[in-house]
Design a protein around this motif. Structure first.
Motif, mmCIF file in Angstrom:
data_model
loop_
_atom_site.group_PDB
_atom_site.id
_atom_site.type_symbol
_atom_site.label_atom_id
_atom_site.label_comp_id
_atom_site.label_asym_id
_atom_site.label_seq_id
_atom_site.Cartn_x
_atom_site.Cartn_y
_atom_site.Cartn_z
ATOM 1 N N PRO A 59 0.807 -1.236 0.000
ATOM 2 C CA PRO A 59 0.000 0.000 0.000
ATOM 3 C C PRO A 59 0.832 1.273 0.000
ATOM 4 C CG PRO A 59 -0.932 -1.598 1.520
ATOM 5 C CD PRO A 59 0.366 -2.176 1.057
ATOM 6 N N GLU A 60 1.927 1.286 0.756
ATOM 7 C CA GLU A 60 2.718 2.511 0.809
ATOM 8 C C GLU A 60 3.441 2.778 -0.515
ATOM 9 O OE1 GLU A 60 5.376 -0.714 2.769
ATOM 10 O OE2 GLU A 60 3.223 -0.266 2.471
ATOM 11 N N VAL A 61 3.771 1.701 -1.244
ATOM 12 C CA VAL A 61 4.409 1.864 -2.555
ATOM 13 C C VAL A 61 3.376 2.340 -3.575
ATOM 14 C CG1 VAL A 61 5.662 0.693 -4.411
ATOM 15 C CG2 VAL A 61 6.172 0.160 -2.013
ATOM 16 N N GLN A 62 2.174 1.761 -3.496
ATOM 17 C CA GLN A 62 1.101 2.219 -4.370
ATOM 18 C C GLN A 62 0.773 3.691 -4.114
ATOM 19 O OE1 GLN A 62 -0.781 0.449 -7.001
ATOM 20 N NE2 GLN A 62 1.288 -0.357 -6.802
ATOM 21 N N ARG A 63 0.810 4.082 -2.844
ATOM 22 C CA ARG A 63 0.491 5.474 -2.526
ATOM 23 C C ARG A 63 1.552 6.426 -3.080
ATOM 24 N NH1 ARG A 63 -2.094 9.480 0.079
ATOM 25 N NH2 ARG A 63 -0.851 10.916 1.329
ATOM 26 N N VAL A 64 2.835 6.138 -2.890
ATOM 27 C CA VAL A 64 3.844 7.076 -3.402
ATOM 28 C C VAL A 64 3.842 7.081 -4.930
ATOM 29 C CG1 VAL A 64 5.300 6.967 -1.349
ATOM 30 C CG2 VAL A 64 5.787 5.438 -3.260
ATOM 31 N N THR A 65 3.516 5.939 -5.540
ATOM 32 C CA THR A 65 3.399 5.906 -7.001
ATOM 33 C C THR A 65 2.272 6.819 -7.453
ATOM 34 O OG1 THR A 65 4.242 3.631 -7.079
ATOM 35 C CG2 THR A 65 3.021 4.418 -9.008
ATOM 36 N N ALA A 66 1.125 6.711 -6.785
ATOM 37 C CA ALA A 66 -0.022 7.554 -7.147
ATOM 38 C C ALA A 66 0.283 9.030 -6.917
ATOM 39 C CB ALA A 66 -1.248 7.140 -6.346
ATOM 40 N N LEU A 67 0.947 9.351 -5.823
ATOM 41 C CA LEU A 67 1.293 10.750 -5.550
ATOM 42 C C LEU A 67 2.220 11.307 -6.633
ATOM 43 C CD1 LEU A 67 1.837 10.571 -1.681
ATOM 44 C CD2 LEU A 67 0.013 11.839 -2.841
ATOM 45 N N ALA A 68 3.214 10.505 -7.024
ATOM 46 C CA ALA A 68 4.132 10.950 -8.082
ATOM 47 C C ALA A 68 3.373 11.189 -9.386
ATOM 48 C CB ALA A 68 5.227 9.909 -8.293
ATOM 49 N N CYS A 69 2.502 10.255 -9.746
ATOM 50 C CA CYS A 69 1.741 10.378 -10.992
ATOM 51 C C CYS A 69 0.812 11.582 -10.952
ATOM 52 C CB CYS A 69 0.944 9.109 -11.238
ATOM 53 S SG CYS A 69 1.953 7.630 -11.471
ATOM 54 N N ASN A 70 0.162 11.807 -9.815
ATOM 55 C CA ASN A 70 -0.772 12.930 -9.706
ATOM 56 C C ASN A 70 -0.042 14.263 -9.754
ATOM 57 O OD1 ASN A 70 -2.908 11.179 -9.560
ATOM 58 N ND2 ASN A 70 -3.107 11.256 -7.349
ATOM 59 N N ALA A 71 1.084 14.355 -9.071
ATOM 60 C CA ALA A 71 1.853 15.603 -9.112
ATOM 61 C C ALA A 71 2.319 15.894 -10.541
ATOM 62 C CB ALA A 71 3.049 15.515 -8.172
ATOM 63 N N ALA A 72 2.831 14.866 -11.227
ATOM 64 C CA ALA A 72 3.317 15.054 -12.597
ATOM 65 C C ALA A 72 2.194 15.471 -13.533
ATOM 66 C CB ALA A 72 3.968 13.764 -13.095
ATOM 67 N N THR A 73 1.008 14.898 -13.323
ATOM 68 C CA THR A 73 -0.116 15.195 -14.201
ATOM 69 C C THR A 73 -0.664 16.592 -13.959
ATOM 70 O OG1 THR A 73 -0.640 12.851 -14.288
ATOM 71 C CG2 THR A 73 -2.375 14.376 -14.959
ATOM 72 N N ALA A 108 7.961 9.138 -0.029
ATOM 73 C CA ALA A 108 8.926 8.366 -0.809
ATOM 74 C C ALA A 108 10.217 8.177 -0.027
ATOM 75 C CB ALA A 108 9.202 9.049 -2.147
ATOM 76 N N ALA A 109 10.625 9.203 0.723
ATOM 77 C CA ALA A 109 11.838 9.083 1.550
ATOM 78 C C ALA A 109 11.665 7.983 2.590
ATOM 79 C CB ALA A 109 12.142 10.417 2.214
ATOM 80 N N ALA A 110 10.458 7.873 3.152
ATOM 81 C CA ALA A 110 10.205 6.822 4.143
ATOM 82 C C ALA A 110 10.200 5.445 3.483
ATOM 83 C CB ALA A 110 8.877 7.081 4.847
ATOM 84 N N VAL A 111 9.568 5.324 2.318
ATOM 85 C CA VAL A 111 9.522 4.047 1.604
ATOM 86 C C VAL A 111 10.924 3.598 1.212
ATOM 87 C CG1 VAL A 111 8.788 2.950 -0.573
ATOM 88 C CG2 VAL A 111 7.152 4.281 0.777
ATOM 89 N N ALA A 112 11.767 4.540 0.842
ATOM 90 C CA ALA A 112 13.128 4.214 0.389
ATOM 91 C C ALA A 112 13.969 3.545 1.466
ATOM 92 C CB ALA A 112 13.823 5.481 -0.104
ATOM 93 N N THR A 113 13.595 3.720 2.714
ATOM 94 C CA THR A 113 14.349 3.072 3.798
ATOM 95 C C THR A 113 14.057 1.580 3.873
ATOM 96 O OG1 THR A 113 12.628 3.482 5.465
ATOM 97 C CG2 THR A 113 14.291 5.203 5.138
ATOM 98 N N GLY A 114 13.108 1.088 3.065
ATOM 99 C CA GLY A 114 12.723 -0.322 3.117
ATOM 100 C C GLY A 114 13.656 -1.260 2.386
ATOM 101 N N GLY A 115 14.684 -0.758 1.767
ATOM 102 C CA GLY A 115 15.639 -1.621 1.085
ATOM 103 C C GLY A 115 16.120 -1.019 -0.215
ATOM 104 N N PRO A 116 17.197 -1.581 -0.799
ATOM 105 C CA PRO A 116 17.810 -0.977 -1.992
ATOM 106 C C PRO A 116 16.884 -0.941 -3.207
ATOM 107 C CG PRO A 116 18.826 -3.097 -1.454
ATOM 108 C CD PRO A 116 17.986 -2.729 -0.287
ATOM 109 N N LEU A 117 16.043 -1.956 -3.402
ATOM 110 C CA LEU A 117 15.137 -1.926 -4.557
ATOM 111 C C LEU A 117 14.098 -0.830 -4.423
ATOM 112 C CD1 LEU A 117 14.432 -5.654 -5.516
ATOM 113 C CD2 LEU A 117 15.638 -3.921 -6.864
ATOM 114 N N LEU A 118 13.562 -0.661 -3.226
ATOM 115 C CA LEU A 118 12.587 0.408 -3.018
ATOM 116 C C LEU A 118 13.251 1.775 -3.133
ATOM 117 C CD1 LEU A 118 10.478 -1.129 -0.119
ATOM 118 C CD2 LEU A 118 9.716 -0.668 -2.457
#
Length: 310
Positions: A200-214, A269-279
């Motif tokens: 869910p947190e990855v889906q949320r940051v993805t949606a936020l990025a897409c919405n901001a860009a749009t 996104a900064a918080a999600v990035a702490t979840g590992g190198p792939l994130l």
């Protein structure tokens, strides 16, 4: 980071050759094709691309998406009337029909008779060549979301409805750049596995990025859209109607909404990035796409200019 001119030129050369190969557009559209700056867009949006071929694939998908939008929905003969019928066939160019042999052949031949459909079918095949099956499925799903957004916007245009701001923002979460951001890991040469992508947190940051860009597109398209049709739906227009204010105040409120979404993306996104190198790699790719998209809008004066509201 500025786009490498040599890389941009080569991507553009390959995209134009591909467009001619599939007979995508008549000669009189060549100026708009060049003015869009497809090569510069994908080079800016994917600074971590693994190779040139992956940038070209991203460019093909971007060209194809714009061809469907222009020819089916907007600029080049598009209309909300009958849009659903056209879009379901377009979706089948990405998510193939599986049926009785005779009708399967008719479907295949039908795709070949329409230039935007040819672009969808050819571009998705190129993506299958560089992406995993999971990444392709993700992209196809996000294209269905995009088409649903087109239908919502088209239905409001057909009924001359100006929706409340919250409903407009719902539509814009579907009719947005998400399919382009779906590519960030594949273009960069790796895969964010589905169990991570679906969190869910990855889906949320993805949606936020897409919405901001749009919403950046809403802001930079505003001047052009108002010159062509003062009733064209965009975020400033729906704010102006709902809050009964002038377009300048509405535009500045739209900037505030964009900024709030963008700040939420950066923080989360900064918080999600702490979840590992792939994130961390994935969120970096999202941020790079958003930044490149903003730079492309800001510098593509052929298509965009901001109103003088400051």
């Amino acid at each position: 980071m500025p786009a490498d001119p040599a890389k941009v030129a080569e991507v553009d050369r390959r995209l134009e050759a591909w467009a001619h190969e599939i007979s995508l557009f008549p000669p009189e559209w060549a100026g708009d094709f060049a003015g869009f700056q497809f090569g510069r867009a994908v080079v800016l949006q994917h600074p971590g691309a693994a190779d040139l071929e992956r940038l070209v694939v991203a460019g093909k998908l971007l060209v194809a998406e714009n061809a469907i939008d222009d020819c089916y929905c907007e600029d080049y003969g598009g209309s909300p009337i009958g849009l659903g019928g056209r879009l379901i066939i377009a979706q089948s160019a990405l998510d193939p029909l599986h049926t009785a042999d005779g009708y399967q052949q008719q479907w295949h031949e039908g795709l070949g008779t329409d230039a935007p459909l040819r672009s969808y079918a050819d571009a998705i095949q190129s993506y299958r060549d560089i992406a995993t099956p999971s990444q392709v499925t993700r992209f196809v799903h996000d294209m269905a979301r995009l088409h649903l957004g087109y239908l919502a916007e088209g239905s409001w245009a057909q009924t001359r409805t100006t929706p409340p701001v919250w409903q407009y923002l719902v539509m814009r979460q579907f009719n947005n750049f998400r399919p382009c951001l779906s590519l960030v890991d594949a273009v960069d040469g790796y895969e964010l596995p589905e169990p991570l992508y679906s969190r869910p947190e990855v889906q949320r940051v993805t949606a936020l990025a897409c919405n901001a860009a749009t919403l950046v597109n809403d802001l930079y398209s505003f001047t052009k859209e108002m010159a062509a049709d003062e009733h064209h739906l965009n975020l400033p227009v729906v704010i102006a109607v709902e809050e009964r204010c002038g377009l300048k105040d509405a535009f500045l409120k739209a900037v505030d909404i964009h900024n709030e979404i963008m700040h939420a993306f950066e923080d989360e996104a900064a918080a999600v990035a702490t979840g590992g190198p792939l994130l961390a790699r994935y969120t970096t790719g999202l941020a790079a796409w958003v930044a490149g998209n903003h730079e492309w809008h800001h510098t593509n004066t052929y298509r965009y200019s901001l109103p003088n509201y400051w």
